[in-house]
Motif scaffolding. Structure first.
Motif, PDB file in Angstrom:
ATOM      1  N   ASP A 222       3.206 -11.666 -20.102  1.00 46.00           N
ATOM      2  CA  ASP A 222       1.978 -11.103 -20.910  1.00 46.00           C
ATOM      3  C   ASP A 222       1.669  -9.969 -19.935  1.00 46.00           C
ATOM      4  O   ASP A 222       1.008  -8.779 -20.355  1.00 46.00           O
ATOM      5  N   LEU A 223       1.942  -9.784 -18.762  1.00 49.53           N
ATOM      6  CA  LEU A 223       1.767  -8.365 -17.918  1.00 49.53           C
ATOM      7  C   LEU A 223       2.817  -8.595 -16.632  1.00 49.53           C
ATOM      8  O   LEU A 223       3.062  -9.836 -16.227  1.00 49.53           O
ATOM      9  N   VAL A 224       3.380  -7.377 -16.379  1.00 47.95           N
ATOM     10  CA  VAL A 224       4.369  -7.164 -15.500  1.00 47.95           C
ATOM     11  C   VAL A 224       3.727  -5.975 -14.624  1.00 47.95           C
ATOM     12  O   VAL A 224       3.407  -5.094 -14.856  1.00 47.95           O
ATOM     13  N   ILE A 225       4.082  -6.586 -13.217  1.00 50.43           N
ATOM     14  CA  ILE A 225       3.558  -5.686 -12.056  1.00 50.43           C
ATOM     15  C   ILE A 225       4.871  -5.255 -11.405  1.00 50.43           C
ATOM     16  O   ILE A 225       5.583  -6.258 -10.834  1.00 50.43           O
ATOM     17  N   SER A 226       4.923  -4.015 -11.259  1.00 49.18           N
ATOM     18  CA  SER A 226       6.378  -3.580 -10.487  1.00 49.18           C
ATOM     19  C   SER A 226       5.967  -2.050  -9.980  1.00 49.18           C
ATOM     20  O   SER A 226       5.075  -1.349  -9.958  1.00 49.18           O
ATOM     21  N   ALA A 227       7.127  -1.665  -8.963  1.00 47.54           N
ATOM     22  CA  ALA A 227       7.111  -0.406  -8.614  1.00 47.54           C
ATOM     23  C   ALA A 227       7.611   0.509  -9.645  1.00 47.54           C
ATOM     24  O   ALA A 227       8.392   0.462 -10.598  1.00 47.54           O
ATOM     25  N   SER A 228       6.936   2.050  -9.742  1.00 41.99           N
ATOM     26  CA  SER A 228       7.416   2.923 -10.415  1.00 41.99           C
ATOM     27  C   SER A 228       9.003   3.126 -10.244  1.00 41.99           C
ATOM     28  O   SER A 228       9.071   3.628  -8.907  1.00 41.99           O
ATOM     29  N   GLY A 229      10.083   3.140 -11.055  1.00 34.40           N
ATOM     30  CA  GLY A 229      11.157   3.550 -10.589  1.00 34.40           C
ATOM     31  C   GLY A 229      11.876   3.547 -12.112  1.00 34.40           C
ATOM     32  O   GLY A 229      11.372   3.209 -13.141  1.00 34.40           O
ATOM     33  N   THR A 230      13.237   3.281 -12.144  1.00 35.69           N
ATOM     34  CA  THR A 230      14.067   2.970 -13.019  1.00 35.69           C
ATOM     35  C   THR A 230      13.911   1.805 -14.003  1.00 35.69           C
ATOM     36  O   THR A 230      14.176   1.821 -14.995  1.00 35.69           O
ATOM     37  N   SER A 231      13.282   0.625 -13.047  1.00 35.16           N
ATOM     38  CA  SER A 231      13.024  -0.711 -13.939  1.00 35.16           C
ATOM     39  C   SER A 231      11.818  -0.436 -15.071  1.00 35.16           C
ATOM     40  O   SER A 231      11.848  -1.111 -15.965  1.00 35.16           O
ATOM     41  N   THR A 232      11.218   0.712 -14.603  1.00 31.88           N
ATOM     42  CA  THR A 232      10.033   1.058 -15.717  1.00 31.88           C
ATOM     43  C   THR A 232      10.629   1.151 -17.111  1.00 31.88           C
ATOM     44  O   THR A 232      10.127   0.912 -18.096  1.00 31.88           O
ATOM     45  N   TRP A 233      11.777   1.690 -17.180  1.00 30.53           N
ATOM     46  CA  TRP A 233      12.521   2.137 -18.576  1.00 30.53           C
ATOM     47  C   TRP A 233      12.634   1.051 -19.297  1.00 30.53           C
ATOM     48  O   TRP A 233      12.593   0.903 -20.550  1.00 30.53           O
ATOM     49  N   GLU A 234      13.050  -0.120 -18.554  1.00 31.02           N
ATOM     50  CA  GLU A 234      13.487  -1.589 -18.894  1.00 31.02           C
ATOM     51  C   GLU A 234      12.069  -2.050 -19.304  1.00 31.02           C
ATOM     52  O   GLU A 234      12.071  -2.584 -20.521  1.00 31.02           O
ATOM     53  N   LEU A 235      11.039  -1.902 -18.932  1.00 28.54           N
ATOM     54  CA  LEU A 235       9.750  -2.543 -19.330  1.00 28.54           C
ATOM     55  C   LEU A 235       9.358  -1.819 -20.596  1.00 28.54           C
ATOM     56  O   LEU A 235       8.770  -2.380 -21.528  1.00 28.54           O
ATOM     57  N   LEU A 236       9.493  -0.671 -20.712  1.00 23.59           N
ATOM     58  CA  LEU A 236       9.047   0.128 -21.951  1.00 23.59           C
ATOM     59  C   LEU A 236       9.786  -0.267 -22.815  1.00 23.59           C
ATOM     60  O   LEU A 236       9.479  -0.616 -24.152  1.00 23.59           O
ATOM     61  N   CYS A 237      11.237  -0.416 -22.790  1.00 19.91           N
ATOM     62  CA  CYS A 237      12.232  -0.747 -23.857  1.00 19.91           C
ATOM     63  C   CYS A 237      11.849  -2.276 -24.493  1.00 19.91           C
ATOM     64  O   CYS A 237      11.615  -2.585 -25.632  1.00 19.91           O
ATOM     65  N   LEU A 238      11.379  -2.964 -23.538  1.00 20.65           N
ATOM     66  CA  LEU A 238      11.044  -4.531 -23.848  1.00 20.65           C
ATOM     67  C   LEU A 238       9.396  -4.464 -24.468  1.00 20.65           C
ATOM     68  O   LEU A 238       9.246  -5.589 -25.075  1.00 20.65           O
ATOM     69  N   GLY A 239       8.863  -3.350 -24.432  1.00 20.15           N
ATOM     70  CA  GLY A 239       7.212  -3.541 -24.870  1.00 20.15           C
ATOM     71  C   GLY A 239       6.586  -4.243 -24.141  1.00 20.15           C
ATOM     72  O   GLY A 239       5.588  -4.932 -24.490  1.00 20.15           O
ATOM     73  N   ARG A 240       6.557  -4.088 -22.565  1.00 23.59           N
ATOM     74  CA  ARG A 240       5.852  -5.115 -21.919  1.00 23.59           C
ATOM     75  C   ARG A 240       4.822  -4.484 -21.494  1.00 23.59           C
ATOM     76  O   ARG A 240       4.930  -3.241 -20.967  1.00 23.59           O
ATOM     77  N   PRO A 241       3.778  -4.887 -21.425  1.00 22.81           N
ATOM     78  CA  PRO A 241       2.355  -4.266 -20.809  1.00 22.81           C
ATOM     79  C   PRO A 241       2.629  -4.104 -19.254  1.00 22.81           C
ATOM     80  O   PRO A 241       3.025  -5.554 -18.732  1.00 22.81           O
ATOM     81  N   ALA A 242       2.594  -3.165 -18.624  1.00 23.80           N
ATOM     82  CA  ALA A 242       2.956  -2.932 -17.182  1.00 23.80           C
ATOM     83  C   ALA A 242       1.872  -2.457 -16.380  1.00 23.80           C
ATOM     84  O   ALA A 242       1.139  -1.343 -16.972  1.00 23.80           O
ATOM     85  N   ALA A 243       1.606  -2.645 -15.362  1.00 24.22           N
ATOM     86  CA  ALA A 243       0.990  -2.107 -14.051  1.00 24.22           C
ATOM     87  C   ALA A 243       1.687  -1.578 -13.113  1.00 24.22           C
ATOM     88  O   ALA A 243       2.581  -2.433 -12.555  1.00 24.22           O
ATOM     89  N   LEU A 244       1.772  -0.253 -12.730  1.00 21.47           N
ATOM     90  CA  LEU A 244       2.775   0.283 -11.950  1.00 21.47           C
ATOM     91  C   LEU A 244       1.944   0.598 -10.475  1.00 21.47           C
ATOM     92  O   LEU A 244       0.853   0.873 -10.508  1.00 21.47           O
ATOM     93  N   VAL A 245       2.878   0.386  -9.343  1.00 19.77           N
ATOM     94  CA  VAL A 245       2.824   1.153  -8.044  1.00 19.77           C
ATOM     95  C   VAL A 245       3.618   1.991  -7.714  1.00 19.77           C
ATOM     96  O   VAL A 245       4.887   1.869  -7.955  1.00 19.77           O
ATOM     97  N   TRP A 246       3.193   3.163  -7.175  1.00 24.51           N
ATOM     98  CA  TRP A 246       4.074   4.043  -6.615  1.00 24.51           C
ATOM     99  C   TRP A 246       4.330   3.682  -5.186  1.00 24.51           C
ATOM    100  O   TRP A 246       3.376   3.781  -4.278  1.00 24.51           O
ATOM    101  N   VAL A 247       5.494   3.440  -4.740  1.00 25.15           N
ATOM    102  CA  VAL A 247       5.858   2.992  -3.467  1.00 25.15           C
ATOM    103  C   VAL A 247       6.450   4.290  -2.553  1.00 25.15           C
ATOM    104  O   VAL A 247       5.909   4.214  -1.388  1.00 25.15           O
ATOM    105  N   VAL A 248       7.351   5.130  -3.029  1.00 25.85           N
ATOM    106  CA  VAL A 248       7.766   6.084  -2.198  1.00 25.85           C
ATOM    107  C   VAL A 248       7.507   7.235  -3.010  1.00 25.85           C
ATOM    108  O   VAL A 248       7.415   7.334  -4.401  1.00 25.85           O
ATOM    109  N   ASP A 249       7.670   8.508  -2.348  1.00 29.31           N
ATOM    110  CA  ASP A 249       7.451   9.845  -2.586  1.00 29.31           C
ATOM    111  C   ASP A 249       8.233  10.435  -4.059  1.00 29.31           C
ATOM    112  O   ASP A 249       7.689  10.842  -4.877  1.00 29.31           O
TER     113      ASP A 249
END
Length: 331
Positions: A222-249
């Motif tokens: 129902d909610l995914v928490i992940s680092a901002s990166g290439t996996s973000t596009w997977e979450l968007l494709c799946l239509g997943r509500p996501a909360a992102l953290v930026w880890v590296v510059d």
């Protein structure tokens, strides 16, 4: 993973694909390569090694995806008459490629200088997503769950090198909201740190090792928490509500664009979440709002689903195979 995603599409079209490179000893990555049956070869040590490997393996084109490979390696391959496709994130790094793929949000708005005759495929329509994700994409934006205990998945890549999982797990605990959270522990020390946490009585935490079953877990969350990166596009494709953290510059630009568009919620910069009371308090408020509001999650899901259609591998393969065909056609 974006290279493996492209390899899946190419092999499905009858191409023979070889992987040249170093997986860094990551067991999860080794399994991903083995599962696809791709022949592996050592990383090229110098430009002549790469061009020689292309000759030895009878390659008609080469894909380069590296933050470190020197431009001289790419030039050696191009000098042999083979087209080169380079996967980049903004900076072209002076690579003399024929095709550049920049799968990042709003990448199409940039106009970098290209080598003569080169083309650039830019934006989310070229996002390289593995088949396991594409097959789970729903035909319409997923309806939000009305369960009083939302299912949360937290993961931070194959290594979680900056140890984000315990930081985010503590934020979830501080929300005090009922939830069932699955948190991926990339190594034994992270697992120990996560198991030492004490969720609220109404919260259930399951700590798991890196898993090949991640796509299914993503699709069910129902909610995914992940680092901002290439996996973000997977979450968007799946239509997943996501909360992102930026880890590296190098994640900041994508994080800023994604959250500004309302495609995902933003929790902030990992060091601030770890060290700043104000920063972590704001992130707790964001998570609490998402956990208690199916409507808020539905808004994210609808916008996310519309942003990535999952056909990027097909579009990039069209361009690469056309370039290879031009090389092979009689002049």
């Amino acid at each position: 993973m974006r290279c493996l995603a492209l390899a899946e599409e190419l092999t499905a079209r009858g191409a023979s694909v070889h992987l040249l490179g170093d997986l860094g000893g990551l067991e999860w990555a080794e399994r991903q390569v083995s599962a696809r049956g791709l022949p592996r070869h050592p990383a090229p040590g110098d430009p002549h090694d790469l061009a020689g490997a292309a000759d030895r393996l009878g390659l008609d084109a080469v894909v380069v995806d590296s933050y470190e490979l020197p431009a001289s390696h790419v030039a050696a391959v191009r000098d042999s008459g083979r087209p080169v496709l380079a996967v980049v994130d903004g900076d072209l790094r002076g690579l003399p490629a024929d095709i550049f793929v920049d799968q990042n949000l709003d990448a199409e708005l940039a106009r970098p200088g290209l080598p003569p005759g080169a083309v650039r495929l830019a934006g989310l329509e070229y996002a390289l997503l593995r088949r396991a994700i594409r097959e789970l994409r729903p035909p319409s934006p997923p309806a939000p769950s009305a369960s009083p205990r939302p299912r949360v998945l937290a993961f931070f890549g194959g290594t979680d090198a900056y140890r984000a999982a315990p930081v985010v797990a503590r934020l979830l605990i501080r929300t005090g909201v009922d939830c069932a959270a699955t948190v991926v522990a990339a190594d034994p020390r992270l697992r120990a740190d996560l198991l030492a946490l004490e969720p609220a009585a109404s919260q259930h935490f399951e700590i798991i090792d890196p898993t090949d079953d991640l796509p299914r877990l993503l699709a069910e969350a129902d909610l995914v928490i992940s680092a901002s990166g290439t996996s973000t596009w997977e979450l968007l494709c799946l239509g997943r509500p996501a909360a992102l953290v930026w880890v590296v510059d190098n994640q900041l630009l994508g994080y800023g664009r994604t959250t500004a568009r309302g495609l995902a919620a933003g929790l902030g910069h990992l060091p601030a979440l770890r060290d700043s009371r104000a920063g972590s308090a704001a992130a707790v408020d964001v998570l609490r709002g998402l956990l208690v509001s199916p409507a808020a999650r539905a808004g994210l899901a609808t916008r996310a689903w519309a942003a990535v259609d999952g056909q990027g591998c097909s579009r990039v393969s069209d361009a690469l195979l056309a370039a290879a065909a031009r090389r092979l056609s009689p002049r």
